[in-house]
Scaffold this active site. Structure first.
Site: not given
Ligand code: ATR
Length: 287
Positions: A21, A66, A70, A106, A132, A134-135, A156, A159, A161
């Site tokens: 940023s 960040t 958030k 976002d 599923a 934050g993004a 996801n 599930v 979540r």
């Molecule tokens: P962000 O805020 O960047 O979206 P986050 O909240 O940590 O980050 O979410 C990460 C996402 O990547 C989630 O959907 C996570 O799946 P889970 O909810 O099952 O944890 C997914 N993710 C990260 N590593 C993964 C992996 N090795 N296999 C499958 N899903 C993964």
């Protein structure tokens, strides 16, 4: 040149040293000819409240927020825009004459990237969203604002979540369908015109992995947006290109969310091309 009148913007996070940023925003501030500067502040969770008090006392003009602040930052603000409240996260704070106002840019970044870089004025009727976290929350909210999107398949690994996210943003369960990422048979993807990866799979240092075990369901009539920007070209994008699909990385979303924040702070139109070039140099050099 920093002067006695320089206005300060910044980003707070933990960790924060890898953020792109400052590079992007300082290039934009310079292009706009403003006596403003943008810096990164490493703020630990225990110091968040003090940091926001500092923002008031030092009269910082704006902050990006960040990971991991958030959500927590919302309790410290005077006002929160409706969109940020629904998403449940703030990524931009503007100091409006002493009142701290929270926004989430976002979703705007996501939609503008699709529109300006993907040429998608209208979104397809069926969309697949992987992840599923934050993004995904901001992206799902943006998708649900678009009446032409009739069905969103939310996949996801965890599930529960995804169910919780869908229940929050689409409580009547009319448009979001949840399935396990690993169990999904690909049917939802075959019928979709847009697939978005919001998981961290494929992100540095796991460049070789893709969120899709079976990429045979991708097809030439779809656009695949991977919100990862490090690397700029992911394994998923490679799989999508192999079947003739169009692809976008996450750089556009990053630039447009930043552009919107800059417009909120300065009231001026953001120099998007300058910001994109600065981010591209940052990631091109680093990847
Ligand atoms: P962000 O805020 O960047 O979206 P986050 O909240 O940590 O980050 O979410 C990460 C996402 O990547 C989630 O959907 C996570 O799946 P889970 O909810 O099952 O944890 C997914 N993710 C990260 N590593 C993964 C992996 N090795 N296999 C499958 N899903 C993964």
């Amino acid at each position: 040149m920093i002067t006695g009148r320089t206005q300060i913007l910044g980003v707070i996070g933990d960790p924060v040293e890898h953020t792109s940023s400052p590079v992007m925003h300082n290039a934009a501030l310079q292009a706009l000819g403003l006596d403003w500067a943008y810096v990164a502040f490493h703020v630990l969770p225990a110091d968040l409240q003090a940091a926001l008090r500092g923002m008031r006392a030092l009269q910082l003009r704006g902050l990006n927020v960040t990971v991991p602040h958030k959500q927590a930052v919302m309790a410290e603000l005077d006002e929160i825009a409706a969109e940020a409240r629904i998403i449940g996260a703030v990524n931009t704070i503007a100091n409006e004459d002493g009142r701290l106002c929270g926004y989430n840019t976002d979703g705007y970044g996501f939609i503008e990237s699709l529109r300006q870089e993907g040429g998608m004025e209208e979104l397809p009727s069926q969309v697949v969203l992987l992840g599923a976290g934050g993004a995904a929350r901001a992206i799902l909210h943006a998708l649900l604002q678009r009446p032409e999107v009739e069905k969103i398949v939310l996949l996801n690994r965890t599930v529960d979540r995804a169910e919780a996210l869908a229940g929050d943003l689409d409580p009547a369960g009319l448009r979001v369908e949840v399935e396990g990422l690993e169990e999904h048979d690909g049917s939802g993807i075959r019928d979709a015109g847009l697939l978005i990866n919001s998981t961290s799979i494929g992100m540095h240092p796991n460049e070789c992995s893709s969120p899709l075990r079976n990429a045979a369901c991708l097809h030439a009539e779809m656009l695949v947006l991977d919100i990862v920007y490090k690397p700029l070209h992911t394994r998923l994008m490679e799989q999508a290109e192999a079947v003739g699909a169009r692809v976008l990385n996450g750089l556009g979303m990053l630039v447009f969310q930043g552009a919107r924040a800059l417009e909120i702070w300065t009231g001026k139109k953001a120099p998007v091309a300058v910001m994109k070039q600065a981010a591209l140099e940052r990631f091109g050099a680093a990847s």
